[in-house]
Design a protein around this motif. Structure first.
Motif, PDB file in Angstrom:
ATOM      1  N   ARG A  33      33.331  42.042  27.914  1.00 50.85           N
ATOM      2  CA  ARG A  33      32.871  43.772  28.622  1.00 50.85           C
ATOM      3  C   ARG A  33      32.734  43.502  29.435  1.00 50.85           C
ATOM      4  O   ARG A  33      32.171  42.631  29.805  1.00 50.85           O
ATOM      5  CB  ARG A  33      31.806  43.610  27.228  1.00 50.85           C
ATOM      6  CG  ARG A  33      31.278  44.796  27.403  1.00 50.85           C
ATOM      7  CD  ARG A  33      30.070  45.867  27.286  1.00 50.85           C
ATOM      8  NE  ARG A  33      29.902  45.435  25.908  1.00 50.85           N
ATOM      9  CZ  ARG A  33      30.461  46.413  24.754  1.00 50.85           C
ATOM     10  NH1 ARG A  33      30.009  47.087  25.002  1.00 50.85           N
ATOM     11  NH2 ARG A  33      29.807  46.287  23.441  1.00 50.85           N
ATOM     12  N   VAL A  34      33.655  44.785  30.282  1.00 52.92           N
ATOM     13  CA  VAL A  34      33.421  44.447  31.614  1.00 52.92           C
ATOM     14  C   VAL A  34      32.795  46.178  31.771  1.00 52.92           C
ATOM     15  O   VAL A  34      32.580  46.078  32.710  1.00 52.92           O
ATOM     16  CB  VAL A  34      34.783  44.251  32.320  1.00 52.92           C
ATOM     17  CG1 VAL A  34      35.142  43.293  32.853  1.00 52.92           C
ATOM     18  CG2 VAL A  34      36.048  45.459  31.726  1.00 52.92           C
ATOM     19  N   LEU A  76      44.663  39.665  35.119  1.00 54.67           N
ATOM     20  CA  LEU A  76      42.897  39.841  35.806  1.00 54.67           C
ATOM     21  C   LEU A  76      42.399  38.880  36.535  1.00 54.67           C
ATOM     22  O   LEU A  76      41.453  39.230  36.867  1.00 54.67           O
ATOM     23  CB  LEU A  76      42.304  39.378  34.705  1.00 54.67           C
ATOM     24  CG  LEU A  76      42.236  40.377  32.884  1.00 54.67           C
ATOM     25  CD1 LEU A  76      42.539  39.963  31.721  1.00 54.67           C
ATOM     26  CD2 LEU A  76      42.302  41.822  33.251  1.00 54.67           C
ATOM     27  N   GLN A  77      42.964  38.629  37.241  1.00 59.29           N
ATOM     28  CA  GLN A  77      42.454  37.585  38.498  1.00 59.29           C
ATOM     29  C   GLN A  77      43.029  38.572  39.629  1.00 59.29           C
ATOM     30  O   GLN A  77      42.169  37.550  40.604  1.00 59.29           O
ATOM     31  CB  GLN A  77      43.232  36.395  38.322  1.00 59.29           C
ATOM     32  CG  GLN A  77      42.959  35.116  36.994  1.00 59.29           C
ATOM     33  CD  GLN A  77      41.828  34.984  36.881  1.00 59.29           C
ATOM     34  OE1 GLN A  77      40.827  34.610  37.932  1.00 59.29           O
ATOM     35  NE2 GLN A  77      41.135  34.768  35.461  1.00 59.29           N
ATOM     36  N   ASN A  78      43.482  39.048  39.703  1.00 64.64           N
ATOM     37  CA  ASN A  78      44.021  39.858  40.672  1.00 64.64           C
ATOM     38  C   ASN A  78      42.610  41.139  40.628  1.00 64.64           C
ATOM     39  O   ASN A  78      43.016  41.985  41.760  1.00 64.64           O
ATOM     40  CB  ASN A  78      44.719  40.386  40.932  1.00 64.64           C
ATOM     41  CG  ASN A  78      45.599  38.727  41.540  1.00 64.64           C
ATOM     42  OD1 ASN A  78      45.183  38.168  42.067  1.00 64.64           O
ATOM     43  ND2 ASN A  78      47.021  38.882  40.424  1.00 64.64           N
ATOM     44  N   VAL A  79      41.665  41.705  40.184  1.00 66.56           N
ATOM     45  CA  VAL A  79      41.402  42.680  40.184  1.00 66.56           C
ATOM     46  C   VAL A  79      39.890  42.918  40.868  1.00 66.56           C
ATOM     47  O   VAL A  79      39.372  42.414  41.746  1.00 66.56           O
ATOM     48  CB  VAL A  79      40.308  42.754  38.751  1.00 66.56           C
ATOM     49  CG1 VAL A  79      39.396  44.323  38.633  1.00 66.56           C
ATOM     50  CG2 VAL A  79      41.270  42.782  36.918  1.00 66.56           C
ATOM     51  N   ARG A  81      36.286  44.075  41.961  1.00 64.40           N
ATOM     52  CA  ARG A  81      35.057  44.804  41.669  1.00 64.40           C
ATOM     53  C   ARG A  81      34.568  44.869  43.043  1.00 64.40           C
ATOM     54  O   ARG A  81      34.491  44.404  44.088  1.00 64.40           O
ATOM     55  CB  ARG A  81      34.498  43.607  41.084  1.00 64.40           C
ATOM     56  CG  ARG A  81      35.332  42.958  39.818  1.00 64.40           C
ATOM     57  CD  ARG A  81      35.169  41.757  39.739  1.00 64.40           C
ATOM     58  NE  ARG A  81      35.338  40.748  40.748  1.00 64.40           N
ATOM     59  CZ  ARG A  81      36.699  39.501  40.644  1.00 64.40           C
ATOM     60  NH1 ARG A  81      37.294  40.083  40.387  1.00 64.40           N
ATOM     61  NH2 ARG A  81      36.166  38.577  41.697  1.00 64.40           N
ATOM     62  N   LEU A  82      34.211  46.364  42.578  1.00 66.22           N
ATOM     63  CA  LEU A  82      33.368  47.208  43.741  1.00 66.22           C
ATOM     64  C   LEU A  82      31.691  46.965  42.615  1.00 66.22           C
ATOM     65  O   LEU A  82      31.274  46.968  41.592  1.00 66.22           O
ATOM     66  CB  LEU A  82      33.721  48.667  44.357  1.00 66.22           C
ATOM     67  CG  LEU A  82      34.758  48.372  44.731  1.00 66.22           C
ATOM     68  CD1 LEU A  82      35.731  50.053  44.520  1.00 66.22           C
ATOM     69  CD2 LEU A  82      34.692  47.826  45.514  1.00 66.22           C
ATOM     70  N   LEU A  87      32.956  38.073  37.947  1.00 62.40           N
ATOM     71  CA  LEU A  87      34.668  38.482  37.435  1.00 62.40           C
ATOM     72  C   LEU A  87      33.874  37.552  35.739  1.00 62.40           C
ATOM     73  O   LEU A  87      33.673  36.977  36.273  1.00 62.40           O
ATOM     74  CB  LEU A  87      34.920  37.157  38.099  1.00 62.40           C
ATOM     75  CG  LEU A  87      36.045  36.850  37.574  1.00 62.40           C
ATOM     76  CD1 LEU A  87      37.342  37.842  37.791  1.00 62.40           C
ATOM     77  CD2 LEU A  87      36.561  35.512  38.733  1.00 62.40           C
ATOM     78  N   ALA A  88      35.061  37.961  35.256  1.00 61.29           N
ATOM     79  CA  ALA A  88      34.687  37.374  34.185  1.00 61.29           C
ATOM     80  C   ALA A  88      35.303  36.245  33.557  1.00 61.29           C
ATOM     81  O   ALA A  88      36.833  36.132  33.797  1.00 61.29           O
ATOM     82  CB  ALA A  88      35.620  38.444  32.463  1.00 61.29           C
TER      83      ALA A  88
END
Length: 96
Positions: A33-34, A76-79, A81-82, A87-88
């Motif tokens: 869950r993000v 998913l490794q290149n998301v 995030r702010l 990182l999940a």
């Protein structure tokens, strides 16, 4: 295979609230869950039909909405995030 799974379940009834919990529980079995109704999922081609079927069996098709966005490998490794986003851990073993 990497997916972004989003859902909007009608929770105006007790049945809808139960569906919401069941959808979240299913998604937790496949990913992380993000956000409240957003999961990042990494699954195999054999797991994907099972995920789809489990979600299909739970929702009310007249009022609920689930979207599965297939991502390119490594997305998913290149998301970016702010804020408090973390990182999940998509690599490694998942216990279902």
């Amino acid at each position: 295979m990497e997916y972004l799974v989003t859902y909007d379940v009608d929770t105006t009834t007790p049945e809808g609230q139960r569906r919401l919990r069941r959808v979240a529980k299913i998604c937790e079995g496949y990913g992380h869950r993000v956000q409240k109704s957003v999961f990042e999922v990494t699954c195999t081609s054999a797991q994907l039909p099972r995920l789809r079927q489990e979600l299909t069996d739970v929702i009310n098709h007249t009022v609920d909405n689930i979207r599965l966005y297939r991502l390119t490998a490594g997305s998913l490794q290149n998301v970016e995030r702010l804020g408090i986003a973390q990182l999940a851990p998509h690599q490694g073993d998942h216990i279902l």
